[in-house]
Design a protein around this motif. Structure first.
Motif, PDB file in Angstrom:
ATOM      1  N   ALA A  33     -39.035  -9.820  13.301  1.00 16.69           N
ATOM      2  CA  ALA A  33     -38.813 -11.247  13.032  1.00 16.69           C
ATOM      3  C   ALA A  33     -39.731 -11.756  11.927  1.00 16.69           C
ATOM      4  O   ALA A  33     -39.324 -12.524  11.050  1.00 16.69           O
ATOM      5  CB  ALA A  33     -39.014 -12.056  14.310  1.00 16.69           C
ATOM      6  N   GLY A  34     -41.017 -11.316  11.940  1.00 14.56           N
ATOM      7  CA  GLY A  34     -41.948 -11.779  10.904  1.00 14.56           C
ATOM      8  C   GLY A  34     -41.517 -11.319   9.515  1.00 14.56           C
ATOM      9  O   GLY A  34     -41.551 -12.078   8.539  1.00 14.56           O
ATOM     10  N   LYS A  35     -41.137 -10.029   9.435  1.00 19.38           N
ATOM     11  CA  LYS A  35     -40.670  -9.483   8.149  1.00 19.38           C
ATOM     12  C   LYS A  35     -39.409 -10.200   7.687  1.00 19.38           C
ATOM     13  O   LYS A  35     -39.294 -10.588   6.504  1.00 19.38           O
ATOM     14  CB  LYS A  35     -40.421  -7.990   8.301  1.00 19.38           C
ATOM     15  N   GLU A  36     -38.462 -10.376   8.598  1.00 16.51           N
ATOM     16  CA  GLU A  36     -37.205 -11.037   8.231  1.00 16.51           C
ATOM     17  C   GLU A  36     -37.425 -12.481   7.813  1.00 16.51           C
ATOM     18  O   GLU A  36     -36.788 -12.985   6.885  1.00 16.51           O
ATOM     19  CB  GLU A  36     -36.224 -10.954   9.403  1.00 16.51           C
ATOM     20  N   SER A  37     -38.367 -13.168   8.500  1.00 14.22           N
ATOM     21  CA  SER A  37     -38.668 -14.552   8.144  1.00 14.22           C
ATOM     22  C   SER A  37     -39.273 -14.625   6.746  1.00 14.22           C
ATOM     23  O   SER A  37     -38.929 -15.498   5.940  1.00 14.22           O
ATOM     24  CB  SER A  37     -39.612 -15.162   9.175  1.00 14.22           C
ATOM     25  N   THR A  38     -40.171 -13.692   6.443  1.00 10.24           N
ATOM     26  CA  THR A  38     -40.794 -13.678   5.111  1.00 10.24           C
ATOM     27  C   THR A  38     -39.757 -13.408   4.023  1.00 10.24           C
ATOM     28  O   THR A  38     -39.741 -14.072   2.975  1.00 10.24           O
ATOM     29  CB  THR A  38     -41.897 -12.613   5.059  1.00 10.24           C
ATOM     30  N   LEU A  39     -38.879 -12.412   4.272  1.00 10.23           N
ATOM     31  CA  LEU A  39     -37.846 -12.095   3.283  1.00 10.23           C
ATOM     32  C   LEU A  39     -36.865 -13.244   3.113  1.00 10.23           C
ATOM     33  O   LEU A  39     -36.425 -13.543   1.995  1.00 10.23           O
ATOM     34  CB  LEU A  39     -37.100 -10.826   3.696  1.00 10.23           C
ATOM     35  N   SER A  40     -36.521 -13.909   4.213  1.00 10.38           N
ATOM     36  CA  SER A  40     -35.605 -15.040   4.131  1.00 10.38           C
ATOM     37  C   SER A  40     -36.215 -16.178   3.313  1.00 10.38           C
ATOM     38  O   SER A  40     -35.548 -16.789   2.470  1.00 10.38           O
ATOM     39  CB  SER A  40     -35.243 -15.525   5.532  1.00 10.38           C
ATOM     40  N   SER A  41     -37.509 -16.452   3.582  1.00  9.81           N
ATOM     41  CA  SER A  41     -38.189 -17.495   2.811  1.00  9.81           C
ATOM     42  C   SER A  41     -38.239 -17.120   1.330  1.00  9.81           C
ATOM     43  O   SER A  41     -38.062 -17.973   0.447  1.00  9.81           O
ATOM     44  CB  SER A  41     -39.607 -17.707   3.347  1.00  9.81           C
TER      45      SER A  41
END
Length: 487
Positions: A153-161
């Protein structure tokens, strides 16, 4: 609208925008891939540390099977970490670390996913009931398998941002660059637009006849041969200079020819008058044989025809020189009646009709010259049509404030290819217009000089009017327009 018909500046702006979109897309993909790789390596390091902590030596596991401890008792794990032990093909100790340090159990589907993992210690991504996870499964020396996982989730949130930030920044940049590029390209294209304006102004100049002052040039700021656009402007100015010199030379040549024609016509009038006088004197005082009388009559006829030609040439020369008109109020209706009456006497075999208004139509003109116009139009219809042809002469007024005189006949018509040159000097199409074969009938006996309609056009234009012609087999109409006097 096809792209090939778009303005050059529009195509340049769109091309620049397309290149910028491609560059932004490439940069975005590279940035995304780099960030994804970096975050994945970072997560794998964290995952490796978490796996080491869960496999740290301690108390024996449940059942006393090996020297490790229960992975659920591992310390220092982050919230969301998954720990599990697979023993004998069964997941007998597993759970997610919650925020309150408790362990949330795995679903049956989660356990099935864990059982399918390769046990070589390579991290893999899987979807569990608690979200996407990065998992690693490694078999211990005691025969059991320890599974450790960290949420993505942290990685995906960073990539999404990162993606949304890049999209918004790119869109804003594209809008700003598009607006700035449009302004800059428009300014850059202004010299080309000025070149086009100069060429357009030159194309509208009446260069076909008369004295032409070709003063249009590209301004020096856009005629610098050291720049691309300036070289085009410089070449255009050189071309215009050459055209101006050619027009000046043509005008000088035309002036010399017109002066020669005027002088020659004026000088020929005296000997032609003498020939006619002596011919008439010989007919009255001398006795000739019938053949001699016929020859003498032929000499007189040809001298009269030559005199008419000389008078026409002299009139054209005067009109070309801008001879001033003797303007007065002229009743076109009365002028048409008188001229048609004369033609009835000359050619009674034709059918002459009038279409006249009830009220006089008055114009400001030179009466003798306007009479010459009508005589030429009517004689043109008489000479080039067969006996029995109907010739209708009409006078009307148009809503635009013009007097309109039409001369219409139902003769053979004018060939289409000859219509464009019918008002040219010495232009003739006797065989096509005449209802007779060449060498017979009125057209052949009287002959034409090809100057009548040229004189008509010159006189009408000198009065500020226009003359046009329409023709097809069985119908020919000459129409002239003159400014009417308001009453």
């Amino acid at each position: 609208m096809r792209p090939g018909t778009w303005h050059l500046r529009t195509r340049l702006v769109l091309l620049a925008m397309a290149l910028l979109v491609a560059i932004c897309g490439a940069v975005g993909l590279f940035t995304y891939a780099s960030m994804d790789s970096f975050l994945t390596r970072q997560l794998d390091d964290q995952l490796s540390q978490a796996a080491e902590r869960s496999n740290a030596p301690g108390r024996p596991p449940m059942g006393g099977f090996n020297g490790g401890r229960d992975p659920l008792d591992a310390r220092g794990q982050s919230v969301g970490t998954l720990n599990a032990r697979i023993l004998g093909g069964q997941v007998n100790s597993a759970g997610f670390l919650a925020s309150d340090t408790t362990r949330a159990p795995l679903s049956t589907r989660d356990k099935e996913v864990l059982l399918t993992l390769a046990r070589n210690g390579d991290p893999v991504d899987r979807t569990l009931s608690n979200g996407n996870y990065r998992l690693v499964a490694e078999e211990t020396s005691f025969g059991d398998v320890l599974v450790t996982g960290l949420p993505l989730a942290g990685k995906e949130s960073t990539l999404s941002s990162l993606v949304w930030t890049f999209v918004f920044v790119s869109l804003g940049g594209l809008v700003l660059i598009g607006l700035a590029g449009t302004v800059l390209i428009r300014r850059t294209m202004q010299p080309l637009e000025q070149l086009s304006e100069v060429a357009t102004r030159v194309s509208r100049l009446p260069l076909d006849a008369g004295e032409v002052a070709l003063a249009v040039r590209v301004p020096p700021s856009n005629a610098n041969p050291r720049t691309e656009v300036g070289s085009v402007g410089h070449a255009l100015n050189l071309m215009l200079d050459n055209v101006a010199r050619a027009l000046e030379a043509r005008q000088q040549s035309e002036t010399k020819v017109r002066q020669f024609v005027a002088d020659a016509s004026h000088e020929l009038r005296t000997p032609l008058t003498a020939i006619r006088g002596y011919t008439e004197l010989m007919r009255m005082t001398e006795d000739f044989t019938p053949d001699g009388q016929k020859s003498l009559a032929r000499v007189q006829s040809q001298s009269e025809r030559m005199t008419t030609l000389v008078e026409d040439l002299l009139l054209l020369a005067r009109l070309d020189a801008g001879q001033s008109l003797k303007l007065a109020e002229v009743d076109l209706t009365q002028l048409v009646i008188e001229t048609v009456s004369d033609e009835k006497v000359i050619a009674p075999a034709h059918n002459w009709h009038l279409e006249l208004p009830d009220e006089p139509v008055l114009v400001n003109g030179d009466a003798p010259q306007l009479r010459q116009v009508l005589v030429n139009l009517l004689s043109n219809a008489r000479k080039h049509t067969a006996p029995g042809t109907t010739v209708v002469t009409g006078v009307t007024t148009s809503p635009d404030g013009s007097a309109v005189v039409t001369v219409t006949d139902d003769g053979g018509g004018i060939p289409t290819e000859f219509l464009d040159q019918v008002f040219s000097r010495f232009a003739r199409a006797d065989a096509s217009r005449a209802g007779n074969a060449p060498g017979s009938g009125p057209a052949a006996s009287e002959g034409t000089s090809g100057l009548g309609l040229a004189i008509v056009q010159s006189i009408v234009e000198a009065h500020g009017g226009t003359v046009t012609v329409r023709s097809q087999p069985g119908f020919t109409e000459f129409s002239l327009r003159l400014p009417i006097i308001a009453r």
